[in-house]
Scaffold this motif. Structure first.
Motif, short mmCIF file in Angstrom:
data_model
loop_
_atom_site.label_atom_id
_atom_site.label_comp_id
_atom_site.label_asym_id
_atom_site.label_seq_id
_atom_site.Cartn_x
_atom_site.Cartn_y
_atom_site.Cartn_z
N VAL A 136 -19.61 67.46 -42.05
CA VAL A 136 -18.76 67.18 -43.22
C VAL A 136 -17.56 68.13 -43.24
O VAL A 136 -16.42 67.71 -43.46
CB VAL A 136 -19.57 67.29 -44.54
N ALA A 137 -17.83 69.43 -42.96
CA ALA A 137 -16.74 70.42 -42.92
C ALA A 137 -15.72 70.07 -41.84
O ALA A 137 -14.51 70.13 -42.08
CB ALA A 137 -17.32 71.82 -42.68
N SER A 152 -15.92 57.44 -41.24
CA SER A 152 -15.23 58.56 -40.58
C SER A 152 -16.20 59.15 -39.57
O SER A 152 -17.25 59.68 -39.96
CB SER A 152 -14.84 59.63 -41.61
N VAL A 153 -15.89 59.02 -38.30
CA VAL A 153 -16.80 59.51 -37.25
C VAL A 153 -16.25 60.79 -36.66
O VAL A 153 -15.12 60.83 -36.18
CB VAL A 153 -16.99 58.46 -36.13
N ILE A 166 -21.46 60.32 -38.97
CA ILE A 166 -20.69 59.20 -39.53
C ILE A 166 -20.72 59.41 -41.03
O ILE A 166 -21.80 59.47 -41.64
CB ILE A 166 -21.30 57.84 -39.15
N ILE A 167 -19.54 59.55 -41.64
CA ILE A 167 -19.45 59.89 -43.05
C ILE A 167 -18.73 58.77 -43.81
O ILE A 167 -17.70 58.26 -43.35
CB ILE A 167 -18.70 61.23 -43.24
N SER A 168 -19.28 58.41 -44.96
CA SER A 168 -18.66 57.41 -45.82
C SER A 168 -19.00 57.76 -47.26
O SER A 168 -20.12 58.21 -47.54
CB SER A 168 -19.20 56.02 -45.46
N VAL A 173 -23.90 59.24 -43.34
CA VAL A 173 -24.65 57.99 -43.17
C VAL A 173 -25.61 58.11 -41.99
O VAL A 173 -26.75 57.69 -42.04
CB VAL A 173 -23.67 56.80 -42.95
N SER A 174 -25.11 58.69 -40.91
CA SER A 174 -25.93 58.87 -39.70
C SER A 174 -25.45 60.13 -39.00
O SER A 174 -24.25 60.40 -38.93
CB SER A 174 -25.75 57.65 -38.79
N SER A 175 -26.38 60.95 -38.52
CA SER A 175 -25.96 62.16 -37.81
C SER A 175 -26.99 62.56 -36.77
O SER A 175 -28.16 62.19 -36.87
CB SER A 175 -25.75 63.33 -38.79
#
Length: 335
Positions: A136-137, A152-153, A166-168, A173-175
């Protein structure tokens, strides 16, 4: 004038960075501590301590207290953090009270590891401590629209770990995390030179080789580099010439592991967000993003556009600092 200041700390395996909104990156030092072997007193930190790696006498312990993104030596980490916080206070002037600190943690860190990081920062002189996931950072620092309903990957290739997220809507969402990154690449080069040439080289030499002639698996004009090490058979110094094709071969396994981690994360992505990836692409940050040919190779392997973050080495630190403005928002989204 006497208000507390907000700072972000990227507590990385390779480097420790400190970011403030007013001055940007104020500290960027290697995560290395040199201690007196008898008294455990701190002799040097950062660049000064890194220069001693592999060269110090028995009376000096040169330690890298963070391994694979988490604390391996809690006492040495505390010493490093205290020294860094003191330097930060000097840079910011004495008019400030204890700072509010946001510090990043690897996505795969356990509760115990997160607590160790929290406590170490608190003991080193922080007023309040907040933790943020590294992915995230890195995404915030890479200027990705993390709070919007698009995928946002981010792929952060650091010193100890590679983090893929993968951020939304501000949430992950998935990491995935794999303990293969810059340090493993250096080790690969050390082992390759040892096997092929019977020559022993150190970490710093391996890192220089990676930066100068290290390549991802892409076609390129061959480059050569003279390196010096110790002949295992004779014990005497020896000079050899290493080519960029050889470093490509040495790094193949580590890069395959990073690619598998990226693929595994993308496979877990909801179908609706997969479409965004084709438009938005993937952003890579961290020191590994600067490996020659990395962008071209990844793009070919995962069939989506790959972009390098504006400041790849500083993305996590910048994002960690900026996220202090978004604490409430991030906490709501992580519930």
């Amino acid at each position: 004038m006497f208000s507390a200041i907000d700072i972000g700390i990227d507590l990385g395996t390779a480097n420790i960075l400190v970011y403030t909104k007013t001055k940007g990156i104020i500290i960027n030092e290697p995560s290395v501590v040199a201690l007196d072997a008898k008294t455990r007193a701190v002799l040097a930190i950062g660049t000064e301590a890194k220069a001693m790696l592999g060269k110090a006498p028995d009376s000096i312990l040169v330690i890298r207290p963070l391994k694979d993104g988490v604390i391996a030596d809690s006492d040495a980490t505390l010493d490093l953090l205290k020294a860094v916080m003191q330097r930060a206070a000097k840079q910011l002037g004495s008019a400030y009270r204890k700072p509010n600190v946001m510090v990043c943690t690897p996505s795969g860190a356990t509760k115990v590891e997160r607590r160790a990081i929290h406590d170490a920062v608190k003991q080193s002189g922080a007023k309040t401590v907040h933790l943020i996931e590294e992915t995230v950072a890195a995404a915030i620092g890479a200027e990705l629209p993390i709070s919007e309903p698009v995928a946002s990957v981010i792929v952060d290739i650091g010193g100890g770990t590679t983090e893929v997220g993968i951020i939304s809507f501000g949430g992950v969402v998935s990491s995935n995390t794999v303990k293969v990154a810059g340090d493993r690449m250096d080790e690969d080069i050390i082992q390759y030179v040892r096997k092929q040439y019977n020559v022993l080289i150190g970490e710093r030499t391996a890192e220089n080789i990676k930066m100068e002639i290290g390549y991802a698996p892409v076609s390129h004009e061959t480059e050569n580099m003279e390196i010096r090490g110790r002949d295992i058979m004779t014990g005497l110094p020896k000079t050899i010439t290493l080519s960029s094709l050889e470093t490509q071969e040495a790094l193949k396994e580590s890069l395959s592991a990073i690619l598998e981690c990226i693929r595994a994360t993308l496979e877990n992505c909801p179908a609706e967000l997969s479409g965004d990836m084709v438009d938005q692409g993937v952003v890579i940050s961290g020191g590994g993003a600067l490996l020659k040919g990395m962008q071209e190779w990844l793009s070919k392997e995962i069939s989506v556009p790959v972009h390098i973050a504006p400041q790849p080495l500083e993305s996590v630190a910048i994002g960690t600092g900026l996220s202090l403005n978004m604490i409430k928002q991030l906490e709501k989204m992580s519930r």
